[in-house]
Scaffold this active site. Structure first.
Site, PDB file in Angstrom:
ATOM      1  N   ASP A  23       0.827  -1.216   0.000  1.00 22.02           N
ATOM      2  CA  ASP A  23       0.000   0.000   0.000  1.00 22.02           C
ATOM      3  C   ASP A  23       0.858   1.260   0.000  1.00 22.02           C
ATOM      4  OD1 ASP A  23      -2.137  -1.805   0.321  1.00 22.02           O
ATOM      5  OD2 ASP A  23      -2.074  -1.624   2.497  1.00 22.02           O
TER       6      ASP A  23
ATOM      7  N   GLU B  99     -11.198   0.900  -3.844  1.00 24.21           N
ATOM      8  CA  GLU B  99     -10.560   1.412  -2.635  1.00 24.21           C
ATOM      9  C   GLU B  99      -9.248   2.097  -3.020  1.00 24.21           C
ATOM     10  OE1 GLU B  99      -9.890  -2.043  -0.179  1.00 24.21           O
ATOM     11  OE2 GLU B  99      -8.375  -2.880  -1.543  1.00 24.21           O
TER      12      GLU B  99
END
Length: 510
Positions: free
Chosen positions: A21, A230
């Protein structure tokens, strides 16, 4: 700019580290990466506290770990002191560094602050409305998730958030959650949101407004098939805003462009797929794939996309990767191909030692697979850790392990290739070396059974992650062959032609 002190591989961090991420940011003369933190062998996402890594812009091979920078224990919403922290993002404002994050299934966004980009960070507050109501706590509000924070050139601060998927995926998520986490869990199918924050970096002064569409409201928008899922992230290049996000396909990072940071975004394409979907001739993945999250950045006059890849036999051991992007005259980007060189600013020199785990192609006899704990990995090569050593395990007959790209020294086209390999079967294996996945073999190696009295010859009963350390050191052999390299930049593939499974630890070109 001085050349790096050593080659820059993908993954760009040490092979024992698992920071997915990744949100890259430049402060001063250093590149910092902020991300989640998985552990090897983990049973779920983000089991470790945040850590920050950085490297000097002049040498992206020289990474420094700044240790544990934030635990989240100070957060009042971390009532059990055991809540995990999901994907964060960070910005600098007035000399302070603000870290925005969410606690596992929380519907809210928390903020920590530090005096330096590497931390340490301390809890600061929760994003809220002027009346003090925390964003995400109003009835019917969208779930706040994966915050993306952005400070514009005029000092205005924008925060992006959202979790928006399909009914099918949401139901699978619901079934995995324990009953105590289902209360208040919101189902969102209509995309992401944006708010404008005040000077305190916590108070919403404008919004929330819809930003990118989801599956429920994408018809006629151009986002069809690549709707928002997302991983919100906002960047600005040459005066235009780039909304980067993970689509409902999971494995891909897509982007949309606008002249306004809060609205008007038009879908433009895919930046990165951790299975290389969209770039393969047969439409099939080249690497074990699953979720993706990251962002783009300009470094040393080049553009790069940061994402992550999947290792082990689940989705819970993710490693950060980066690839160079090519910007077109109209500001759009082409999708980046997965490589082994990433931030190296070009192919790797075709000399020296290379760990097997920098592979960017990983296919079993039935191809690459979706990284999932329910997946049958019996025929799939996987990247594992053994006694601190990362390697490619379970290369069955028909497997292909590939590396892109290398640059030949015109004076050294003929090289000796050494392969560190382990064969835990009773029969020899044949490994072909080629410059294309299915092209003519340039050389072949015979790999005899590895002799190690402490290792079982029966592969399916061997626990590789807990094998005897002394045996691990002598449990592989080195085989070599001469190899004539192409004149131009090339890829290198190891194909198990016969026998196996075998394990690849590394190779050397000299």
């Amino acid at each position: 700019m001085m050349p790096p002190s050593k080659p820059v591989f993908n993954p760009y961090l040490p092979l024992w580290e698992f920071v997915p991420d990744g949100e890259p940011h430049v402060f001063g003369d250093r590149l910092y990466v902020y991300g989640s933190h998985d552990i090897y062998g983990g049973a779920i996402y983000c089991e470790a506290p945040y850590t920050v890594w950085s490297a000097p812009l002049a040498d992206l091979s020289d990474w420094t770990c700044h240790g544990v920078t934030y635990t989240g224990l100070e957060d009042p919403f971390n009532d059990t002191k055991k809540r995990r922290m999901f994907a964060p993002d960070l910005c600098e404002k007035n000399g302070k560094y603000y870290l925005y994050y969410g606690l596992d299934t929380a519907d809210t966004i928390s903020v920590a602050v530090a005096d330096q980009p590497e931390g340490p960070f301390h809890f600061y507050g929760h994003v809220h409305y002027p009346d003090g109501t925390v964003w995400g706590k109003k009835p019917g509000e969208h779930k706040c998730f994966d915050p993306g924070i952005f400070v514009d050139d005029d000092g205005q601060v924008y925060l992006y958030s959202g979790f928006s998927t399909s009914f099918e995926v949401m139901e699978r998520i619901r079934k995995k959650l324990p009953p105590e986490m289902l209360e208040g869990f919101s189902m969102t199918l209509d995309g992401s949101d944006v708010v404008r924050l005040g000077e305190d970096m916590l108070t919403i002064e404008e919004g929330p407004y819809p930003c990118l569409p989801g599956v429920e409201n994408s018809a006629g928008t151009g986002f069809e098939g690549h709707e928002f899922f997302e991983a919100s992230s906002m960047r600005k290049f040459n005066g235009r805003y780039y909304a980067i996000y993970s689509s409902v396909n999971g494995h891909e990072l897509c982007y949309a462009m606008s002249d306004n940071p809060m609205s008007g975004f038009e879908y433009k394409g895919v930046l990165h797929s951790n299975g290389d979907f969209g770039l393969t001739e047969d439409g099939q993945p080249e690497f074990n794939y699953a979720n993706n999250h990251g962002s783009a950045i300009e470094l040393n006059d080049n553009y790069y996309i940061f994402g992550h890849r999947h290792t082990g036999r689940s989705q819970y051991q993710r490693q950060g990767v980066a690839e160079k992007l090519i910007m077109n005259p109209d500001g759009t980007f082409n999708q980046a191909l997965m490589t082994s060189c990433g931030l190296n600013d070009g192919p790797l020199a075709a000399q020296g030692e290379f760990p097997a785990s920098i592979a960017c192609v990983l296919k079993g006899p039935k191809g690459a697979v979706k990284a999932d704990e329910k997946t049958d990995y019996s025929l799939s090569p996987v990247i594992l850790l053994e006694d601190g050593v990362s390697y490619v395990a379970n290369c069955q007959e028909g497997s292909i392990v590939g590396y892109r790209y290398f640059q030949t020294d015109p004076q050294k086209r003929h090289v000796d290739l050494e392969l560190d390999v382990r064969n835990l079967t009773n029969e020899p294996a044949i490994v072909e070396i080629s410059f294309t996945p299915d092209g003519e073999a340039a050389a072949a190696l015979e790999v005899e059974p590895t002799m190690c009295e402490n290792l079982s010859e029966k592969r399916d009963s061997l626990n590789l992650e807990k094998s005897d350390p002394d045996c691990a050191q002598k449990g592989f052999q080195t085989v070599h062959t001469g190899l004539d390299l192409p004149e131009e930049a090339f890829a290198l593939y190891f194909r198990v032609k016969k026998g196996g499974p075998i394990d690849l630890f590394g190779f050397k070109l000299s």
